[in-house]
Design a protein around this motif. Structure first.
Motif, PDB file in Angstrom:
ATOM      1  N   GLU A 176     -11.735  81.213  19.351  1.00  0.00           N
ATOM      2  CA  GLU A 176     -10.861  80.359  20.168  1.00  0.00           C
ATOM      3  C   GLU A 176     -10.407  79.154  19.346  1.00  0.00           C
ATOM      4  OE1 GLU A 176      -9.881  80.698  23.449  1.00  0.00           O
ATOM      5  OE2 GLU A 176     -10.719  82.731  23.356  1.00  0.00           O
ATOM      6  N   ARG A 177     -11.325  78.606  18.581  1.00  0.00           N
ATOM      7  CA  ARG A 177     -11.000  77.446  17.755  1.00  0.00           C
ATOM      8  C   ARG A 177     -10.204  77.847  16.521  1.00  0.00           C
ATOM      9  NH1 ARG A 177     -15.220  74.117  14.020  1.00  0.00           N
ATOM     10  NH2 ARG A 177     -13.774  72.550  13.230  1.00  0.00           N
ATOM     11  N   PHE A 178     -10.625  78.954  15.880  1.00  0.00           N
ATOM     12  CA  PHE A 178      -9.955  79.408  14.662  1.00  0.00           C
ATOM     13  C   PHE A 178      -8.987  80.528  15.028  1.00  0.00           C
ATOM     14  CE2 PHE A 178     -13.874  77.463  13.182  1.00  0.00           C
ATOM     15  CZ  PHE A 178     -13.409  76.640  12.170  1.00  0.00           C
ATOM     16  N   GLN A 179      -7.704  80.179  15.079  1.00  0.00           N
ATOM     17  CA  GLN A 179      -6.659  81.122  15.434  1.00  0.00           C
ATOM     18  C   GLN A 179      -5.516  81.016  14.429  1.00  0.00           C
ATOM     19  OE1 GLN A 179      -5.334  81.359  19.474  1.00  0.00           O
ATOM     20  NE2 GLN A 179      -7.225  80.520  20.305  1.00  0.00           N
ATOM     21  N   PRO A 180      -4.690  82.055  14.337  1.00  0.00           N
ATOM     22  CA  PRO A 180      -3.523  81.963  13.459  1.00  0.00           C
ATOM     23  C   PRO A 180      -2.590  80.841  13.908  1.00  0.00           C
ATOM     24  CG  PRO A 180      -3.950  84.242  14.066  1.00  0.00           C
ATOM     25  CD  PRO A 180      -4.848  83.393  14.918  1.00  0.00           C
ATOM     26  N   ARG A 181      -1.932  80.237  12.943  1.00  0.00           N
ATOM     27  CA  ARG A 181      -0.987  79.170  13.264  1.00  0.00           C
ATOM     28  C   ARG A 181       0.176  79.726  14.068  1.00  0.00           C
ATOM     29  NH1 ARG A 181       3.629  76.885  10.743  1.00  0.00           N
ATOM     30  NH2 ARG A 181       3.441  78.317   8.974  1.00  0.00           N
ATOM     31  N   VAL A 182       0.541  78.991  15.110  1.00  0.00           N
ATOM     32  CA  VAL A 182       1.706  79.366  15.911  1.00  0.00           C
ATOM     33  C   VAL A 182       2.965  79.076  15.104  1.00  0.00           C
ATOM     34  CG1 VAL A 182       2.979  78.916  18.038  1.00  0.00           C
ATOM     35  CG2 VAL A 182       0.466  78.877  18.048  1.00  0.00           C
ATOM     36  N   PRO A 183       3.853  80.049  14.956  1.00  0.00           N
ATOM     37  CA  PRO A 183       5.083  79.807  14.188  1.00  0.00           C
ATOM     38  C   PRO A 183       5.848  78.589  14.710  1.00  0.00           C
ATOM     39  CG  PRO A 183       4.856  82.134  14.700  1.00  0.00           C
ATOM     40  CD  PRO A 183       3.778  81.427  15.462  1.00  0.00           C
ATOM     41  N   PRO A 189      -2.248  69.202   7.648  1.00  0.00           N
ATOM     42  CA  PRO A 189      -3.214  68.249   8.203  1.00  0.00           C
ATOM     43  C   PRO A 189      -3.005  66.864   7.615  1.00  0.00           C
ATOM     44  CG  PRO A 189      -4.255  69.596   6.538  1.00  0.00           C
ATOM     45  CD  PRO A 189      -2.869  70.140   6.704  1.00  0.00           C
ATOM     46  N   GLU A 190      -3.620  65.881   8.254  1.00  0.00           N
ATOM     47  CA  GLU A 190      -3.489  64.490   7.811  1.00  0.00           C
ATOM     48  C   GLU A 190      -3.995  64.345   6.380  1.00  0.00           C
ATOM     49  OE1 GLU A 190      -5.043  60.008   9.065  1.00  0.00           O
ATOM     50  OE2 GLU A 190      -5.551  61.737  10.296  1.00  0.00           O
ATOM     51  N   GLY A 191      -3.197  63.667   5.552  1.00  0.00           N
ATOM     52  CA  GLY A 191      -3.589  63.413   4.178  1.00  0.00           C
ATOM     53  C   GLY A 191      -3.257  64.520   3.204  1.00  0.00           C
ATOM     54  N   CYS A 192      -2.822  65.668   3.697  1.00  0.00           N
ATOM     55  CA  CYS A 192      -2.505  66.780   2.801  1.00  0.00           C
ATOM     56  C   CYS A 192      -1.216  66.465   2.038  1.00  0.00           C
ATOM     57  CB  CYS A 192      -2.344  68.066   3.600  1.00  0.00           C
ATOM     58  SG  CYS A 192      -1.943  69.499   2.575  1.00  0.00           S
ATOM     59  N   ILE A 236      -9.281  72.620  -2.228  1.00  0.00           N
ATOM     60  CA  ILE A 236     -10.721  72.877  -2.217  1.00  0.00           C
ATOM     61  C   ILE A 236     -11.340  71.830  -1.298  1.00  0.00           C
ATOM     62  CG2 ILE A 236     -12.836  72.974  -3.575  1.00  0.00           C
ATOM     63  CD1 ILE A 236     -11.182  73.837  -5.966  1.00  0.00           C
ATOM     64  N   VAL A 237     -11.763  72.262  -0.125  1.00  0.00           N
ATOM     65  CA  VAL A 237     -12.218  71.343   0.921  1.00  0.00           C
ATOM     66  C   VAL A 237     -13.731  71.433   1.056  1.00  0.00           C
ATOM     67  CG1 VAL A 237     -12.024  70.748   3.364  1.00  0.00           C
ATOM     68  CG2 VAL A 237     -10.015  71.593   2.120  1.00  0.00           C
ATOM     69  N   GLY A 238     -14.413  70.310   0.949  1.00  0.00           N
ATOM     70  CA  GLY A 238     -15.855  70.271   1.086  1.00  0.00           C
ATOM     71  C   GLY A 238     -16.456  69.223   0.163  1.00  0.00           C
ATOM     72  N   THR A 266     -13.350  67.238   9.038  1.00  0.00           N
ATOM     73  CA  THR A 266     -13.717  67.741  10.367  1.00  0.00           C
ATOM     74  C   THR A 266     -12.582  68.535  11.001  1.00  0.00           C
ATOM     75  OG1 THR A 266     -12.986  65.667  11.387  1.00  0.00           O
ATOM     76  CG2 THR A 266     -15.322  65.838  10.792  1.00  0.00           C
ATOM     77  N   ASP A 267     -11.442  68.661  10.313  1.00  0.00           N
ATOM     78  CA  ASP A 267     -10.274  69.367  10.850  1.00  0.00           C
ATOM     79  C   ASP A 267     -10.020  70.665  10.101  1.00  0.00           C
ATOM     80  OD1 ASP A 267      -9.612  68.054   8.524  1.00  0.00           O
ATOM     81  OD2 ASP A 267      -7.614  67.454   9.183  1.00  0.00           O
ATOM     82  N   VAL A 268     -11.094  71.439   9.878  1.00  0.00           N
ATOM     83  CA  VAL A 268     -10.991  72.651   9.072  1.00  0.00           C
ATOM     84  C   VAL A 268     -10.028  73.656   9.701  1.00  0.00           C
ATOM     85  CG1 VAL A 268     -12.267  74.663   8.211  1.00  0.00           C
ATOM     86  CG2 VAL A 268     -13.243  72.367   8.007  1.00  0.00           C
ATOM     87  N   ALA A 269     -10.031  73.792  11.017  1.00  0.00           N
ATOM     88  CA  ALA A 269      -9.139  74.760  11.664  1.00  0.00           C
ATOM     89  C   ALA A 269      -7.680  74.455  11.330  1.00  0.00           C
ATOM     90  CB  ALA A 269      -9.354  74.755  13.176  1.00  0.00           C
TER      91      ALA A 269
END
Length: 391
Positions: A176-183, A189-192, A236-238, A266-269
């Protein structure tokens, strides 16, 4: 006195990581009327990560273990267990396996150790001293489970865990949390620092030797020389002990403007929505939770042919497998998806279907709940009356 049985989870440190995330997910999702939970950290914990625990009744304790043998930690744990009076001690990995005797002496009726991966200094499980310790501890545990079939086989063949104490408990993912991005939805994400026209290769995980991020950086550098026509980017996140040295490696290769290493997030999804391909260059793994999260998010996975990764990534269907520590092979596999976005979409969709079919969060929680129930029913005759110790 609360008559709901208590499970004490014994872990080296509570911080951002795959094992820790799934442990907290299980605690949050297990029925409150079935078991209470407490987390004991041999060293310490990250308060920011501890806030992921949503149950108000979960206590977190830190024993502040110092490097080395630290016999005082055994005594401190014994005293804490005598005070908490848990029904179950659930220790995780090699770093906590040696505390089975302290739990036995403290009168904890059920003792479980989980193999979620090997020590980063011994990724292939060949360290004789470590394996001798694992074997020595087996009699003090009622169950020594593994989170992948490969690890369970190693437990049985190398550590000599008897069949009646062996289980395989696969990781699960919150689909439910990890889903494909809606087109059309915002992907960055912030800072990317990347743009919508970039092709982003990424990974999420603790930055330590066993994850072998250095090979991914080398593969990315090779790929950029082969595909100068594509706006390739690397994420590379972590966090972890090798983050600074990895950033230095990125700088030495002149990749600072095309690579993003933000540390723990904390916004991995949402970060996964910004990727086109997920890479897992590990030299050893159990069931890779981060790869499952990527698959649930509709991403193809390029992973190494080690540990539990081939159990998760169906080669040619949900992703591609390559030898470990081989930047040339890794670069070639990544290039396939760069050149064939339709293949990436097809493998990503198949990956999500595989997660929904085999790696649901509900199935994982039910499996752990069932393990606790069966062991408690066998070891505890009546509430407060316990059978004899290690078998």
């Amino acid at each position: 006195m609360n008559d709901i049985p208590l499970i004490v989870h014994l872990i080296y440190r509570l911080d951002f990581g795959g094992l820790e995330t799934l442990m907290v997910e299980r605690i949050n999702r297990m029925p409150a009327g079935a078991y209470r939970h407490a987390i004991v950290c041999l060293t310490d914990y990250n308060p920011a990560f501890a806030r992921k625990i949503t149950r108000a009744d979960v206590e977190v304790h830190a024993l502040h273990k110092q490097p080395g043998q630290s016999p005082g930690t055994h005594a401190a744990l014994w005293r804490l267990l005598r005070r908490l009076r848990p029904a179950v001690l659930h220790s995780y990995n090699l770093s906590a396996v040696e505390y089975g005797p302290a739990a036995l002496l403290a009168g904890v009726p059920v003792r479980v150790n989980g193999a979620h991966g090997r020590d980063h200094g011994d990724p292939h499980g060949t360290n004789r001293k470590h394996n001798a310790l694992r074997r020595l501890m087996v009699p003090f545990y009622d169950c020594c489970y593994a989170n992948s079939a490969a690890m369970e086989t190693w437990n049985r063949d190398v550590i000599r865990v008897p069949a009646h104490k062996s289980r395989m408990l696969a990781n699960g993912i919150d689909a439910e949390r990890f889903q494909p991005r809606v087109p059309g939805a915002a992907a960055l994400p912030e800072g990317c620092p990347f743009g919508p026209g970039d092709f982003v290769i990424g990974t999420v995980g603790r930055v330590q030797a066993v994850k072998d991020h250095a090979t991914l950086v080398d593969a990315f550098a090779l790929l950029r020389t082969r595909r100068p026509d594509v706006a390739l980017r690397l994420a590379i996140v972590g966090d972890g002990p090798l983050l600074d040295s990895l950033r230095s490696k990125v700088a030495s290769l002149g990749l600072e403007n095309v690579a993003w290493l933000p540390g723990a997030r904390t916004d991995v999804a949402q970060i996964l929505h910004s990727l086109h391909v997920f890479a897992m260059p590990s030299i050893a793994e159990g069931t890779p939770g981060s790869a499952l999260e990527a698959m649930a998010s509709g991403l193809p996975v390029v992973g190494t042919r080690v540990g539990g990764i081939p159990e998760v990534v169906d080669e040619g269907v949900t992703g591609t497998l390559v030898p470990a520590s081989d930047p040339v092979a890794l670069a070639a596999a990544l290039e396939t998806y760069v050149l064939a976005p339709e293949l990436a979409a097809r493998h990503g969709a198949a990956g999500r279907e595989r997660v929904l079919r085999k790696y649901s969060m509900a199935a994982m929680v039910a499996a752990y709940h069932g393990m606790y129930d069966s062991l408690c029913e066998r070891k505890i005759k009546t509430r407060g009356a316990v059978t004899s110790c290690a078998e």
